[in-house]
Enzyme design. Structure first.
Site, PDB file in Angstrom:
ATOM      1  N   ARG A 157       7.147   5.601  46.837  1.00  0.00           N
ATOM      2  CA  ARG A 157       5.845   6.031  47.328  1.00  0.00           C
ATOM      3  C   ARG A 157       5.333   5.116  48.606  1.00  0.00           C
ATOM      4  O   ARG A 157       4.322   5.861  49.200  1.00  0.00           O
ATOM      5  CB  ARG A 157       5.011   5.877  46.167  1.00  0.00           C
ATOM      6  CG  ARG A 157       5.227   7.085  44.814  1.00  0.00           C
ATOM      7  CD  ARG A 157       4.654   7.000  43.526  1.00  0.00           C
ATOM      8  NE  ARG A 157       4.820   8.067  42.854  1.00  0.00           N
ATOM      9  CZ  ARG A 157       5.052   8.037  41.497  1.00  0.00           C
ATOM     10  NH1 ARG A 157       4.767   6.893  40.788  1.00  0.00           N
ATOM     11  NH2 ARG A 157       5.348   8.986  40.621  1.00  0.00           N
ATOM     12  N   ASP A 166       4.874   6.496  56.845  1.00  0.00           N
ATOM     13  CA  ASP A 166       4.214   6.716  55.595  1.00  0.00           C
ATOM     14  C   ASP A 166       2.926   6.541  55.458  1.00  0.00           C
ATOM     15  O   ASP A 166       2.051   5.512  55.474  1.00  0.00           O
ATOM     16  CB  ASP A 166       4.985   5.924  54.395  1.00  0.00           C
ATOM     17  CG  ASP A 166       4.725   6.678  53.051  1.00  0.00           C
ATOM     18  OD1 ASP A 166       5.273   7.555  52.997  1.00  0.00           O
ATOM     19  OD2 ASP A 166       4.157   5.952  52.285  1.00  0.00           O
ATOM     20  N   ARG A 194       2.036  24.233  48.631  1.00  0.00           N
ATOM     21  CA  ARG A 194       3.172  23.604  48.340  1.00  0.00           C
ATOM     22  C   ARG A 194       2.919  22.219  48.787  1.00  0.00           C
ATOM     23  O   ARG A 194       2.855  22.048  49.973  1.00  0.00           O
ATOM     24  CB  ARG A 194       4.332  24.206  48.782  1.00  0.00           C
ATOM     25  CG  ARG A 194       5.853  23.753  48.346  1.00  0.00           C
ATOM     26  CD  ARG A 194       6.458  23.270  49.410  1.00  0.00           C
ATOM     27  NE  ARG A 194       7.746  22.970  49.209  1.00  0.00           N
ATOM     28  CZ  ARG A 194       8.162  21.864  50.157  1.00  0.00           C
ATOM     29  NH1 ARG A 194       7.833  21.595  51.020  1.00  0.00           N
ATOM     30  NH2 ARG A 194       9.402  21.273  49.585  1.00  0.00           N
ATOM     31  N   ASP A 196       4.722  19.121  49.895  1.00  0.00           N
ATOM     32  CA  ASP A 196       6.037  18.504  50.225  1.00  0.00           C
ATOM     33  C   ASP A 196       5.830  17.049  49.814  1.00  0.00           C
ATOM     34  O   ASP A 196       4.975  16.427  49.948  1.00  0.00           O
ATOM     35  CB  ASP A 196       5.970  18.588  51.875  1.00  0.00           C
ATOM     36  CG  ASP A 196       7.425  17.988  52.344  1.00  0.00           C
ATOM     37  OD1 ASP A 196       8.416  18.640  51.992  1.00  0.00           O
ATOM     38  OD2 ASP A 196       7.639  17.078  52.820  1.00  0.00           O
ATOM     39  N   GLU A 232       6.252  19.468  45.132  1.00  0.00           N
ATOM     40  CA  GLU A 232       7.510  19.276  45.159  1.00  0.00           C
ATOM     41  C   GLU A 232       8.019  17.744  44.812  1.00  0.00           C
ATOM     42  O   GLU A 232       7.874  16.733  45.428  1.00  0.00           O
ATOM     43  CB  GLU A 232       8.165  19.542  46.571  1.00  0.00           C
ATOM     44  CG  GLU A 232       9.716  19.503  46.694  1.00  0.00           C
ATOM     45  CD  GLU A 232      10.211  18.672  48.024  1.00  0.00           C
ATOM     46  OE1 GLU A 232      11.370  18.765  48.271  1.00  0.00           O
ATOM     47  OE2 GLU A 232       9.452  17.976  48.598  1.00  0.00           O
ATOM     48  N   ASN A 295      16.198  26.910  47.226  1.00  0.00           N
ATOM     49  CA  ASN A 295      15.146  26.726  48.208  1.00  0.00           C
ATOM     50  C   ASN A 295      15.530  26.601  49.324  1.00  0.00           C
ATOM     51  O   ASN A 295      16.847  26.255  49.674  1.00  0.00           O
ATOM     52  CB  ASN A 295      13.991  25.590  47.823  1.00  0.00           C
ATOM     53  CG  ASN A 295      14.496  24.504  47.887  1.00  0.00           C
ATOM     54  OD1 ASN A 295      15.499  23.918  48.216  1.00  0.00           O
ATOM     55  ND2 ASN A 295      13.513  23.341  47.826  1.00  0.00           N
ATOM     56  N   ARG A 333       9.537  32.162  42.022  1.00  0.00           N
ATOM     57  CA  ARG A 333       9.477  32.209  43.529  1.00  0.00           C
ATOM     58  C   ARG A 333      10.982  32.705  43.931  1.00  0.00           C
ATOM     59  O   ARG A 333      11.888  32.088  43.540  1.00  0.00           O
ATOM     60  CB  ARG A 333       9.294  30.820  44.169  1.00  0.00           C
ATOM     61  CG  ARG A 333       9.375  30.648  45.511  1.00  0.00           C
ATOM     62  CD  ARG A 333       8.974  29.212  46.276  1.00  0.00           C
ATOM     63  NE  ARG A 333      10.219  28.418  45.883  1.00  0.00           N
ATOM     64  CZ  ARG A 333       9.788  27.079  45.970  1.00  0.00           C
ATOM     65  NH1 ARG A 333       8.481  26.739  46.479  1.00  0.00           N
ATOM     66  NH2 ARG A 333      10.619  26.225  45.543  1.00  0.00           N
TER      67      ARG A 333
HETATM   68  C1  LM2 Z   1      11.324  16.728  51.234  1.00  0.00           C
HETATM   69  N1  LM2 Z   1      11.300  16.338  50.094  1.00  0.00           N
HETATM   70  O1  LM2 Z   1      10.364  15.457  49.575  1.00  0.00           O
HETATM   71  C2  LM2 Z   1      12.344  17.643  51.391  1.00  0.00           C
HETATM   72  O2  LM2 Z   1      13.173  17.744  50.425  1.00  0.00           O
HETATM   73  C3  LM2 Z   1      13.292  17.324  52.691  1.00  0.00           C
HETATM   74  O3  LM2 Z   1      14.317  18.322  52.874  1.00  0.00           O
HETATM   75  C4  LM2 Z   1      12.274  16.887  53.791  1.00  0.00           C
HETATM   76  O4  LM2 Z   1      13.363  16.566  54.892  1.00  0.00           O
HETATM   77  C5  LM2 Z   1      11.459  15.671  53.568  1.00  0.00           C
HETATM   78  N2  LM2 Z   1      10.555  16.333  52.298  1.00  0.00           N
HETATM   79  C6  LM2 Z   1      10.515  15.703  54.554  1.00  0.00           C
HETATM   80  O5  LM2 Z   1       9.440  16.544  54.590  1.00  0.00           O
HETATM   81  C7  LM2 Z   1      13.597  17.284  56.167  1.00  0.00           C
HETATM   82  C8  LM2 Z   1      14.990  17.238  56.355  1.00  0.00           C
HETATM   83  C9  LM2 Z   1      15.206  15.998  56.925  1.00  0.00           C
HETATM   84  C10 LM2 Z   1      14.543  15.675  58.150  1.00  0.00           C
HETATM   85  C11 LM2 Z   1      12.980  15.808  57.635  1.00  0.00           C
HETATM   86  C12 LM2 Z   1      12.037  15.542  58.768  1.00  0.00           C
HETATM   87  O6  LM2 Z   1      15.870  17.717  55.145  1.00  0.00           O
HETATM   88  O7  LM2 Z   1      16.702  15.865  57.365  1.00  0.00           O
HETATM   89  O8  LM2 Z   1      14.763  14.359  58.434  1.00  0.00           O
HETATM   90  O9  LM2 Z   1      12.870  17.045  57.269  1.00  0.00           O
HETATM   91  O10 LM2 Z   1      12.415  16.289  59.694  1.00  0.00           O
HETATM   92  C13 LM2 Z   1      15.195  14.411  60.080  1.00  0.00           C
HETATM   93  C14 LM2 Z   1      16.718  13.756  60.084  1.00  0.00           C
HETATM   94  C15 LM2 Z   1      16.619  12.205  59.538  1.00  0.00           C
HETATM   95  C16 LM2 Z   1      15.784  11.442  60.411  1.00  0.00           C
HETATM   96  C17 LM2 Z   1      14.300  12.013  60.275  1.00  0.00           C
HETATM   97  C18 LM2 Z   1      13.123  11.307  61.027  1.00  0.00           C
HETATM   98  O11 LM2 Z   1      17.545  14.435  59.502  1.00  0.00           O
HETATM   99  O12 LM2 Z   1      18.065  11.967  59.816  1.00  0.00           O
HETATM  100  O13 LM2 Z   1      15.464  10.108  59.630  1.00  0.00           O
HETATM  101  O14 LM2 Z   1      14.343  13.268  60.705  1.00  0.00           O
HETATM  102  O15 LM2 Z   1      13.498  11.046  62.498  1.00  0.00           O
HETATM  103  C19 LM2 Z   1      16.112   8.933  60.343  1.00  0.00           C
HETATM  104 CA    CA Z   2       4.412   7.801  50.551  1.00  0.00          CA
END
Ligand code: LM2
Ligand code: CA
Length: 493
Positions: A157, A166, A194, A196, A232, A295, A333
């Site tokens: 957290r 964060d 929703r 996140d 979520e 989802n 959903r």
């Molecule tokens: C969630 N859960 O709490 C979602 O399940 C998850 O899929 C979301 O990530 C996350 N919240 C953040 O809102 C998605 C995606 C990631 C992606 C993030 C941010 O699944 O792969 O991360 O959104 O765009 C990407 C890159 C990752 C990198 C990050 C920051 O894949 O490798 O981390 O951006 O630059 C170094």
């Molecule tokens: Ca946090």
């Protein structure tokens, strides 16, 4: 915060993932309203980072830059127009709220609304947030400030999810900025949120935040109505953070649900065990959760994903969705996806980042509608599949009735009634089903809403005759692409 806030007689939402506001407005008017959907979960409307490596992925929308309503789905004026037009069609808008974090750290740039951001100095002038508003070494103790150990609730957290900076929701200022954003949306007329990454925020912070949020707009809702909150929280058991910590601040996503149903409809666990589906399987109370087959994350192996059924496996996917919509457990959903070119190597999809169908300038393509009501242009539109939208209507018709007249063949053939209003038979066996079953329905002829529609007093698919004793004969070939029959009193000839 767990009251669905739907218009009368509507009980299912759909996630129109990455749709433009202008397309959602049209979809409310031409389809979702007439076909009985309660509402739409929309992609995050807040200005996001422009990610160029990979190029413009869907997940850039989970890296906020400010709370301006300016994304590839549209601007504020288009968002307002959507909310208003959807309300006129009796359809609600639920906003995906990304408030745990801002962008990834260690970079800077310009957001989709033209706002500068700097993840090195923690400067987000569009809100504004500064370095004072983020968790740091004083409450995250991992050294690099990133989350490594999901068995440590404090770390999950207070540290950075995927290295994204964060927010400290313990701070009054941060709560105020987020509450302003939520109140802006509520005043426009949205019905709920929703949230996140709720697992990555303290339940007490979320409760305090909600305490500063307005009741819903009385132009559209009865006075005193609270927004619906869908949190979520990915809790598959085995981690210290539990779904139940979040029931006080709304509903929680039940991720176990889709995994367990995938096992049944992939024939790894007999369907007869679904007799006790719901709380009987150790899942939370029906009123505390939202249920779904897949989802936007787990359909592409993100967000703890893998193992769920998706539109890529249409036969078991439809069966699982039909079961979900027929069964009383949970608030439902339906996922609505776009297609992408999967490229699976060593069990991993190298293309799982790909954004929505787009034009050369990267603007999102319009959703096109074919003459048979399905979508074109790369939009899958599961919510428009006949087997699915007719079960959304089934759920509306049987709402409030108990599950009765359960039947199974001891293996993969099951059937059940919803009071005296609906009946479903599912043959996941692979061999033929040929049975007389007690439907609990009044005598008459009913349309099977899986093989066809009820259209102008007639069935375009199969008809089922229920006798004066409530019995009917059902025949479902094991090899059928749709080995399910569903009948209800709203589709009686
Ligand atoms: C969630 N859960 O709490 C979602 O399940 C998850 O899929 C979301 O990530 C996350 N919240 C953040 O809102 C998605 C995606 C990631 C992606 C993030 C941010 O699944 O792969 O991360 O959104 O765009 C990407 C890159 C990752 C990198 C990050 C920051 O894949 O490798 O981390 O951006 O630059 C170094
Ligand atoms: Ca946090």
């Amino acid at each position: 915060y767990s009251n669905p806030t739907c218009a009368e007689g509507r009980h299912t939402i759909t996630h129109l993932f990455e749709w433009k506001w202008s397309d959602i407005a049209q979809e409310c008017e031409r389809f979702l309203g007439p076909y009985g959907y309660c509402g739409v979960q929309v992609s995050p409307p807040s200005e996001n980072r422009v990610v160029t490596s990979p190029y413009r992925p869907w997940f850039e929308r989970y890296q906020p830059v400010s709370y301006k309503l300016e994304t590839r789905s549209g601007n504020e004026q288009q968002f307002r127009d959507m909310v208003e037009r959807c309300h006129k069609a009796h359809v609600r808008i639920f906003v995906d709220l990304v408030i745990n974090h801002m962008t990834g750290s260690g970079d800077s740039g310009t957001g989709t609304g033209g706002t500068h951001w700097d993840g090195n100095s923690l400067s987000y002038p569009g809100v504004p947030y500064s370095n004072l508003d983020f968790n740091d070494g004083s409450n995250c103790h991992t050294g690099d400030l990133n989350i490594h150990n999901y068995n440590n609730a404090e770390e999950v957290r207070n540290c950075r999810l995927l290295s994204m900076v964060d927010l400290n929701l313990g701070k009054d200022y941060v709560r105020g900025k987020i509450a302003d954003y939520m109140n802006h949306l509520i005043d426009i007329g949205v019905a709920g949120f929703r949230i996140d990454a709720a697992k990555h925020m303290w339940p007490g912070d979320l409760t305090a935040l909600l305490g500063r949020v307005h009741n819903l707009n009385t132009n559209y809702f009865p006075s005193g109505t609270k927004p619906l909150v869908i949190q979520e929280v990915i809790d598959m058991g085995g981690e210290p953070i539990k779904m139940s910590e979040y029931f006080q601040s709304g509903r929680v996503t039940n991720f176990i649900y889709g995994i367990k149903l995938a096992q049944v409809f992939r024939k790894q666990n007999q369907a007869k065990f679904l007799r006790t589906w719901g709380e009987g399987w150790g899942m939370p109370n029906s009123n505390d959760i939202i249920v779904f087959i897949d989802n936007h994350d787990n359909q592409r192996g993100h967000g703890g994903g893998g193992g769920v059924l998706t539109h890529f496996e249409p036969k078991p996917y439809k069966m699982a969705t039909e079961f979900m919509l027929a069964h009383p457990y949970g608030w439902t959903r339906v996922m609505s996806s776009y297609n992408w070119d999967r490229n699976i190597q060593d069990g991993e999809d190298r293309n799982n980042w790909m954004g929505p169908p787009h034009n050369e300038d990267m603007s999102t393509k319009d959703v096109t509608i074919n003459s048979d009501m399905t979508c074109g242009g790369g939009w899958v539109c599961e919510h428009r599949w006949r087997q699915i939208y007719n079960m959304v209507a089934f759920r509306n018709v049987v709402h409030g009735t108990p599950l009765t007249h359960w039947w199974d063949n001891g293996n993969y053939q099951i059937a059940f009634a919803r009071g005296n209003k609906g009946f479903i038979v599912i043959n996941a066996e692979g061999s033929d089903l040929n049975s007389n079953l007690q439907t609990g329905l009044p005598q008459g002829t009913y349309c099977d809403v899986i093989s066809g529609n009820y259209d102008n007093g007639q069935c375009t698919g199969a008809s089922i005759h229920v006798g004066g004793d409530g019995q009917a004969h059902f025949q479902i070939s094991g090899g059928s692409e749709d080995p399910v029959i569903a009948i209800h009193i709203g589709a009686k000839v």
